[in-house]
Enzyme design. Structure first.
Site, PDB file in Angstrom:
ATOM      1  N   SER A 287       0.710  -1.218   0.050  1.00  0.00           N
ATOM      2  CA  SER A 287      -0.097   0.015  -0.055  1.00  0.00           C
ATOM      3  C   SER A 287       0.791   1.348  -0.052  1.00  0.00           C
ATOM      4  O   SER A 287       1.643   1.649  -0.896  1.00  0.00           O
ATOM      5  CB  SER A 287      -1.020  -0.274   1.085  1.00  0.00           C
ATOM      6  OG  SER A 287      -2.002   1.032   1.144  1.00  0.00           O
TER       7      SER A 287
ATOM      8  N   ASP B 196      -2.624   5.905  -3.538  1.00  0.00           N
ATOM      9  CA  ASP B 196      -1.612   5.182  -2.737  1.00  0.00           C
ATOM     10  C   ASP B 196      -0.868   4.183  -3.776  1.00  0.00           C
ATOM     11  O   ASP B 196      -1.531   4.131  -4.746  1.00  0.00           O
ATOM     12  CB  ASP B 196      -2.167   4.707  -1.536  1.00  0.00           C
ATOM     13  CG  ASP B 196      -2.960   3.769  -1.596  1.00  0.00           C
ATOM     14  OD1 ASP B 196      -3.787   3.531  -2.462  1.00  0.00           O
ATOM     15  OD2 ASP B 196      -3.047   2.745  -0.609  1.00  0.00           O
TER      16      ASP B 196
ATOM     17  N   ASP C  86      -1.331   0.967  -4.122  1.00  0.00           N
ATOM     18  CA  ASP C  86      -2.040  -0.092  -4.638  1.00  0.00           C
ATOM     19  C   ASP C  86      -3.355   0.573  -5.055  1.00  0.00           C
ATOM     20  O   ASP C  86      -4.258  -0.156  -5.773  1.00  0.00           O
ATOM     21  CB  ASP C  86      -2.219  -1.361  -3.823  1.00  0.00           C
ATOM     22  CG  ASP C  86      -3.125  -1.019  -2.623  1.00  0.00           C
ATOM     23  OD1 ASP C  86      -3.077   0.227  -2.088  1.00  0.00           O
ATOM     24  OD2 ASP C  86      -3.682  -1.917  -2.116  1.00  0.00           O
TER      25      ASP C  86
ATOM     26  N   ASP D 245      -6.141   1.843  -3.649  1.00  0.00           N
ATOM     27  CA  ASP D 245      -7.336   1.373  -3.051  1.00  0.00           C
ATOM     28  C   ASP D 245      -7.800   2.741  -2.083  1.00  0.00           C
ATOM     29  O   ASP D 245      -8.638   2.733  -1.470  1.00  0.00           O
ATOM     30  CB  ASP D 245      -7.279   0.274  -2.177  1.00  0.00           C
ATOM     31  CG  ASP D 245      -6.369   0.064  -1.054  1.00  0.00           C
ATOM     32  OD1 ASP D 245      -5.503   1.201  -0.995  1.00  0.00           O
ATOM     33  OD2 ASP D 245      -6.269  -0.573  -0.258  1.00  0.00           O
TER      34      ASP D 245
END
Length: 461
Positions: A106, A253, A255, A257
């Site tokens: 992340s 961010d 990834d 999400d």
């Protein structure tokens, strides 16, 4: 939180606390367990597992290790390659996969990585299955009324295969584009892709909807993910939006999400602002079931005051979009999220989705014909001070009577003008001390008071 898996997967420094061997063993277990569950249900087809990864150098190592474990156990591994966590969730739930895996840490620096597990419904993997994986990693697996010191290896025609499944990522992009209710033509939009998973996907979506896009953080080299860019380094996008004269900017961010926003004046629009803007809009359209927005305990005191004025109810969950979604699913809510930018629109996704969030904000801007700075009016964010204290034992530190006495004292001091929250990190050996109050000086004094007691009691490292 288990021994290996926290609130957002198995995360650690690559080849230090999270190794290729760990990844192989996770793949071995999932390939065998998913296949065994199918066989016991009368289905002889091999398990199908979809894998995505972010742009970290170590993500390739973990991708191959996971795939090797899966196929050794007889499962087929479908590779999405570099993609976002929500795309893995989307593909898992729409294309009949037994589960999904996302390789990402992340917002963490490049040298960390993680393994996030997603079930066939596109939701975070259930705790019971996570517990079995941890037991297997520790050589203590007991399932199906049997001890399994070792798992059987697939043989001959039962050995699995890897499949290039980049088409699944493309279908996810098409899905996002299909959600666009308005043309973005004439809007100048900044996109900070954090040198991560969104670096190709976000621009494709906004271009297709007609926006004039200005992109930064779109040159990943394996080491620069989240490095001075992305939602955890929002100042870079603030400067970018002002310098380019853009209408709005969105930062993701590693990834993708989560999403934070910057308005046309360069002001930061946090996850709490997003919940306010979208919650008010959905309420006015009659699209907010139970008149409720789901938040976490970390949402700002000012958000709740604003919701009170609007007559919008709110729920508070533990920190983690996993817990937000669980509450939403059980109670029929359609909007929820975190201050950090994990926003869930459950009508369209079963996890936080940064690009989807930015599309929904564009929708509000265009439908109300107002700039982002106007949409956030009415929400006053209380000053907040958060300090992370590295401790030996999170639970022992939080439950220490001296620490609890200090916390209670601060709570009485603040009364109904603010609040204090002390909680354990879900992924690191940290105790987080957060205070919200009418001014920064009071916040700082209250946090220092509690942190001092934690250190004096011998808990800090």
């Amino acid at each position: 939180m288990g021994k290996y898996f926290g609130t957002d997967g198995f995360r650690g420094e690559a080849n230090v606390t999270l190794t290729a061997d760990h990844a192989y063993q996770v793949g071995r277990f999932l390939g065998w367990y998913c296949g065994e569950c199918k066989r016991r249900a009368g289905d002889s087809d091999p398990a199908r597992v979809v894998i995505g990864k972010d742009t970290r150098r170590s993500s390739y190592m973990f991708e191959y290790a996971l795939a090797s474990g899966l196929v050794a156990s007889g499962a087929d591994a479908y590779l999405l390659h570099v993609t976002t966590t929500p795309s893995v969730s989307y593909v898992a739930r729409t294309e009949g996969f037994d589960c999904g895996i996302m390789i990402s840490a992340s917002h963490n620096p490049f040298y960390d990585n993680g393994i996030k597990l997603i079930d066939r419904s596109g939701e975070k993997m259930d705790e019971a299955t996570i517990a079995l994986i941890e037991d297997y990693l520790d050589g203590q697996l007991h399932v199906f009324d049997t001890d399994w010191p070792q798992l059987p290896l697939a043989r001959r025609e039962q050995i699995g295969r890897t499949v290039d499944w980049s088409a699944g990522r493309n279908r996810y992009v098409g899905y996002l584009i299909s959600l666009g209710m308005f043309s973005f033509k004439g809007k100048k939009v900044g996109l900070d892709c954090a040198n991560g998973s969104a670096w190709m996907i976000a621009k494709s979506v906004f271009d297709a909807l007609g926006a004039t896009t200005y992109v930064m953080g779109d040159e990943p080299d394996g080491f620069n993910i989240n490095n001075g860019v992305g939602s955890t380094h929002i100042d870079a996008l603030r400067r970018f939006v002002v310098e380019k004269g853009l209408d709005v900017g969105f930062a993701y961010d590693g990834d993708a999400d989560r999403c934070l926003c910057v308005d046309e004046k360069g002001a930061v629009v946090t996850g709490d602002h997003i919940l306010y803007v979208c919650g008010r809009h959905m309420k006015e359209l009659g699209e907010l079931p139970h008149n409720t927005v789901v938040t976490t305990v970390m949402s700002n005191f000012g958000l709740y005051r604003a919701f009170d004025r609007l007559g919008i109810r709110y729920a508070k969950t533990a920190v983690g979009d996993k817990y937000v979604y669980e509450y939403m699913s059980k109670n029929g809510c359609t909007l929820g999220g975190e201050q950090s930018g994990h926003i869930i629109f459950s009508k369209y996704a079963s996890t936080g989705d940064g690009i989807l969030t930015s599309l929904k904000l564009m929708e509000v801007m265009l439908e109300r014909k107002q700039p982002m700075s106007r949409l956030t009016e009415g929400l006053t964010i209380y000053p907040q001070v958060l300090e992370n204290v590295r401790v030996r034992d999170k639970l022992a530190a939080r439950q220490d009577p001296a620490v609890q006495k200090a916390v209670d004292g601060v709570a009485r001091r603040l009364g109904d003008t603010g609040r204090i929250l002390v909680r354990e990190s879900g992924t690191e050996p940290l105790l987080r001390v957060m205070v919200e109050a009418p001014d920064d000086a009071l916040c700082r004094a209250c946090v220092d008071e509690v942190v001092s007691v934690i250190k004096q009691s011998g808990h800090a490292l």
